[in-house]
Design a protein around this motif. Structure first.
Motif, short mmCIF file in Angstrom:
data_model
loop_
_atom_site.label_atom_id
_atom_site.label_comp_id
_atom_site.label_asym_id
_atom_site.label_seq_id
_atom_site.Cartn_x
_atom_site.Cartn_y
_atom_site.Cartn_z
N VAL A 151 0.85 -1.19 0.00
CA VAL A 151 0.00 0.00 0.00
C VAL A 151 0.88 1.23 0.00
CG1 VAL A 151 -1.93 1.15 1.15
CG2 VAL A 151 -1.49 -1.28 1.55
N GLU A 152 0.60 2.16 -0.87
CA GLU A 152 1.36 3.40 -0.83
C GLU A 152 0.55 4.47 -1.54
OE1 GLU A 152 3.03 5.41 0.61
OE2 GLU A 152 5.18 5.07 0.29
N THR A 153 0.94 5.72 -1.30
CA THR A 153 0.32 6.83 -2.01
C THR A 153 1.39 7.51 -2.85
OG1 THR A 153 0.75 8.40 -0.24
CG2 THR A 153 -1.34 7.20 -0.15
N LEU A 154 0.97 8.14 -3.91
CA LEU A 154 1.88 8.95 -4.72
C LEU A 154 1.06 10.06 -5.33
CD1 LEU A 154 1.51 8.13 -8.03
CD2 LEU A 154 2.39 5.99 -7.07
N GLU A 155 1.72 11.12 -5.74
CA GLU A 155 0.95 12.29 -6.16
C GLU A 155 1.70 13.09 -7.19
OE1 GLU A 155 2.47 15.43 -4.24
OE2 GLU A 155 3.89 13.78 -4.45
N THR A 156 0.95 13.87 -7.93
CA THR A 156 1.52 14.72 -8.98
C THR A 156 0.55 15.86 -9.23
OG1 THR A 156 2.45 14.70 -11.23
CG2 THR A 156 0.47 13.39 -10.87
N ALA A 157 0.84 16.66 -10.21
CA ALA A 157 -0.07 17.72 -10.63
C ALA A 157 0.15 17.96 -12.10
CB ALA A 157 0.20 19.02 -9.85
N THR A 158 -0.87 18.45 -12.75
CA THR A 158 -0.73 18.81 -14.16
C THR A 158 -1.81 19.82 -14.53
OG1 THR A 158 -0.37 17.90 -16.39
CG2 THR A 158 -2.20 16.96 -15.11
N SER A 159 -1.80 20.22 -15.78
CA SER A 159 -2.80 21.18 -16.25
C SER A 159 -4.17 20.50 -16.30
CB SER A 159 -2.40 21.69 -17.63
OG SER A 159 -2.31 20.60 -18.54
N TRP A 160 -5.22 21.31 -16.26
CA TRP A 160 -6.57 20.76 -16.36
C TRP A 160 -6.72 19.91 -17.62
CZ3 TRP A 160 -9.36 20.75 -12.20
CH2 TRP A 160 -9.32 21.79 -11.28
N SER A 161 -6.20 20.40 -18.73
CA SER A 161 -6.42 19.71 -20.00
C SER A 161 -5.71 18.37 -20.06
CB SER A 161 -5.99 20.60 -21.17
OG SER A 161 -4.61 20.89 -21.06
N ASN A 162 -4.71 18.19 -19.21
CA ASN A 162 -3.92 16.95 -19.24
C ASN A 162 -4.29 15.99 -18.10
OD1 ASN A 162 -1.71 15.43 -20.43
ND2 ASN A 162 -0.53 15.92 -18.58
N LEU A 163 -5.26 16.38 -17.27
CA LEU A 163 -5.53 15.63 -16.04
C LEU A 163 -5.99 14.19 -16.32
CD1 LEU A 163 -5.26 16.85 -13.11
CD2 LEU A 163 -7.75 16.91 -13.08
N ALA A 164 -6.95 14.04 -17.19
CA ALA A 164 -7.50 12.71 -17.46
C ALA A 164 -6.45 11.82 -18.12
CB ALA A 164 -8.73 12.83 -18.35
N HIS A 165 -5.72 12.39 -19.03
CA HIS A 165 -4.67 11.67 -19.76
C HIS A 165 -3.61 11.15 -18.79
CE1 HIS A 165 -1.57 10.95 -22.80
NE2 HIS A 165 -0.77 11.85 -22.23
N LEU A 166 -3.15 12.02 -17.90
CA LEU A 166 -2.11 11.62 -16.95
C LEU A 166 -2.64 10.60 -15.94
CD1 LEU A 166 0.77 12.02 -15.83
CD2 LEU A 166 -0.10 13.95 -14.48
N LYS A 167 -3.85 10.83 -15.46
CA LYS A 167 -4.46 9.88 -14.50
C LYS A 167 -4.54 8.49 -15.11
CE LYS A 167 -8.70 9.34 -11.71
NZ LYS A 167 -9.39 8.16 -12.26
#
Lengths: 537, 537
Positions: free
Chosen positions: B398-414
């Motif tokens: 079990v672990e967590t990880l995190e990132t951030a990106t632009s709104w337009s790229n959010l679904a793609h990156l997820k």
């Protein structure tokens, strides 16, 4: 812009009778006391570049993008500070860059920096030429020559994303051109410093510019999401799509405010917003400055959301009666302190923000002067600098300077600066007027912007340097910053050790040495010399 | 905190039947598959310090503030990542700092850094011990030894100014202690990361922490107005009263996120705000993640002003049904995606902001689930990490990880991250669950926070490193940042060149060399090795 004055010659102003009376009767100077030099009389420092140098530069950018003509070099010989303008009025030889080079691509800049390092030619990046702190001084600084690297060809809207509300703007775009390109898509940046009409996106970034709508849209550094910077050791691309990151220090913040000493900013990714549905500017009057400051503080700390929030002190409010820009309009006539609260955005939010702000301003002693006086301010928001030129020609010494401090220190710092200016002018046998306004508010403090008018005495450049030096010392000893939005350049450089401390200066010098080992980039600006020695091993 | 688990032992949780069923039946692991080591069985790496070293350290801080006891060293042997916790469960010798040193003044830190440079002893600054990126790894890294420099004695509210709404907080203050001290004056900071109960002010600054109220109060780096940092070459005092400045690069932003490699942060000036008159948390439901994301974006870009704004994806919403924290409450049972919009502040502004936000959320397909479910989330906002320990003990990874990106790229990156995690676990013959939420929103983009659950297979530390490495590559290739708020530490270090480019790394190394020439400060963290060679002369 004119080579020896602010802005568009067609918008030059003449002094009103009351202004002339002030200069003649109170300052006791007139046009006959000062020198005037016409363009035809000016001698420009000859270019130090050899034909081999010029050949090396033209090989990179093409012959049509390198000029050693006086008429190209002279307008890039500096910025628009009063020192710059007084220098233009001097009869002796005018310093100027040895060439103006206008690259069209990042690759060309990479090559130019390599050639300049090899040939020991200093490079001064040039955007709109509106520096008022000597940031554009064509200093050779031990190099063989110095060129002005004009970014005007980096003038494209490179991309715009409506979902992310971001745009990438070329560094050479002027304020109006950038806003025009964005407005074609229904967006705006909302960055309106007084230099707006001429200054460029790259300059805004390199100097941490702050615009009149900063309460709503933030300072320019708040708007920046990414940067591209050409350094002598390679291109730095700080333009990942993430809005925020915890991936170490925020290096964007090291290049924002770097004033060309670390690299050449070529493109800036900024947040944008839809063109506001509504814009409302309302003028307010407060009985005195302290009351007005308390009101502005309450608005900002509560967060009611104005886009513009500014307050003139009693002297500035009164003087606006006599100035051609007449920013206060009728409101000024009623005395006290003139203020403006502006709101932009969707109509429903603007109404709510305005109502919440009105409640706070009224409960703090503010009296609305209506929208007409507010709109009057907004229409003339860029006109201020035009008044300086005829005043200088009449023998007045006119300049602006600015700082910021905490709310609790604002009155103390304002008084200390005012007293210092008046005492220094008195040493020169001149009375002086010190006008002040608050035009940028934050939750923990605010800016102070001073306009100073006194009499020129003898060597006016030396006189102003002396006065300004005393003010700078006071800013440092009384809890101010050496600059809130004018930047450091050459003029504030020697106060940077006081500002960031010896360890801070050591950091700046380390970054400089790592990125610009030959020291060609804008020498003599920002970083104090000699190196202060911090304690420790 | 417990040496081998998150938080307070009294708040440890046991798995519910449904959670156990998930682990046993779906992941096909159980407690018998994994090793367990009790404290009495643990061997701690012996201290490498000589009696002369210890004498030199005690001469500075006093005998009672230097410890080489295993019981002091072991809890400071690392942070609380899953790798850290798995390492605690290993039967072999536990790495640990060679001593714990607890200075009480800046002068003592100055002396400690000098002695450590002279004796070649590495220094790992220690606050709350909550790093989840290996930021506290006790790396000797070529030095003779390594000490943990514990900042717990820097635990004072040094000053508080109600006019400026600023306070100076000691770096060693924990979140709750800082808020308690401020609340006695009627103020709060409003910084609530999940590590809130243990993490410290210095740690928040050094890692660019981001709290659950970031939509309203900003990230921690947004809150900082000044810093004091002890470096091996002197004390850096970036604490002028000015709220903002154009005096060159913002050096505060170079030390925010510096993770102990440039210096030891001892005090932080932060903006504060009055304790909110009103706090309202409302739960919302969206039919799917894309709809919810569009709603959050609209709220943030319009600027209606929520304090908390977060959205769970379909998997996280569904899984909350089965978890002990049950964050979604009844709302989760209705399917779709669970969201929270919280508002804090004066009652009148809260009402206006809530109404404006409600309009946007509803027009984007949101359905209110009421305040009870919202409050339920708020009450349990710090409980998440407690669930990991029993899951690890049952053989889950079990672990967590995190990132951030632009709104337009959010679904793609997820999608790319989720696919990568599932494909990597599949390589290990395990199915996996990938839960995701958006918990930090900006005008131009948002964070993505993933919780990953799969089966441990063989060397679980190696397995997780392998999976995480693949995810990190995907973050870099798909427009993410390597970390939105967990920081870099040792675990993300090797992706920093991809994050900031070779010129950016060159800057970090130059600052490091200038401030820490002996290289004693937190070696092996943040800055990638070996040095990448940027192009150019």
């Amino acid at each position: 812009m004119q080579w020896d004055a602010w802005g568009d010659p067609d918008r030059a102003v003449t002094l009103s009778d009351s202004q002339l009376a002030l200069v003649h009767d109170v300052l006791k100077v007139s046009a006959s006391d000062v020198q005037a030099v016409s363009r035809s009389e000016v001698r420009v420092r000859p270019s130090a570049l050899t034909t081999y140098d010029v050949a090396a530069l033209t090989a990179i950018v093409g012959e049509e993008h390198v000029s050693t003509n006086d008429d190209d070099r002279l307008p890039r010989a500096g910025g628009k500070s009063t020192l710059d303008l007084l220098r233009r009025r001097a009869a002796d030889e005018q310093a100027a860059p040895d060439a103006v080079v206008v690259p069209g691509t990042e690759d060309e800049i990479v090559e130019l920096l390599a050639v300049c390092a090899e040939r020991r030619i200093a490079v001064v990046p040039f955007g709109g030429g509106t520096s008022v702190v000597g940031g554009l001084d064509p200093e050779r600084n031990g190099m063989r020559a110095v060129i002005s690297l004009d970014l005007r060809r980096f003038d494209r809207l490179e991309s715009l994303d409506e979902t992310d509300q971001e745009a990438v703007l070329g560094a050479g775009l002027t304020g109006p051109k950038a806003e025009w390109l964005l407005s074609e898509h229904g967006y705006e940046l909302g960055h309106y410093p007084q230099s707006f009409c001429y200054a460029t996106i790259g300059g805004f970034a390199a100097t941490r510019s702050s615009g009149q709508d900063s309460a709503g849209y933030g300072r320019f550094d708040d708007m920046v999401r990414g940067l591209r910077v050409v350094t002598p050791v390679g291109v730095l691309d700080l333009d990942r799509p993430a809005p925020k990151t915890a991936a170490g220090p925020d290096l964007r913040q090291l290049f924002l405010g770097s004033e060309g000493v670390f690299g050449i900013i070529t493109a800036v990714r900024v947040r944008i917003h839809p063109l506001p549905e509504t814009r409302v500017y309302e003028a307010w009057r407060f009985p005195d400055f302290a009351t007005g400051v308390a009101a502005l503080r309450a608005v900002e700390q509560l967060g009611t959301g104005p886009t513009v929030l500014r307050l003139s002190d009693e002297v500035e409010t009164a003087m606006n009666l006599a100035t051609v820009t007449d920013a206060g309009g009728d409101a000024a006539a009623t005395g006290g302190c003139f203020a403006v609260a502006g709101f932009e955005g969707p109509a429903t939010l603007v109404e709510a923000r305005r109502a919440a702000t009105r409640t706070v301003l009224e409960s703090h002693g503010g009296v609305s002067q209506g929208e007409e006086a507010g709109n009057h301010w907004a229409e003339r928001r860029f006109d201020g600098p035009y008044l300086r030129d005829p005043l200088l020609s009449e023998g007045a010494l006119v300049e602006t300077l600015e700082t910021a401090t905490s709310w609790s220190n604002l009155a103390h710092l304002k008084q200390a600066v005012t007293d210092t200016i008046q005492a220094k002018f008195a040493e020169y046998g001149s009375m002086s007027l010190v006008l002040c306004h608050v035009s940028h508010v934050y939750d923990t403090g605010a800016s102070l912007y001073f306009t100073v008018v006194g009499a020129q005495r003898g060597d006016a450049m030396a006189q102003w340097r002396d006065i300004k030096s005393a003010v700078n010392d006071v800013l440092m000893s009384h809890g101010g910053t050496i600059t809130h939005h004018h930047a450091v350049g050459a003029d504030h450089r020697d106060w940077m050790t006081a500002e960031v401390g010896p360890v801070g200066v050591r950091v700046l010098r380390a970054v400089k040495a790592a990125l610009d080992p030959a020291g060609v980039l804008n020498p003599g600006k920002l970083i104090p010399v000699p190196v202060p020695e911090p304690h420790g091993p």
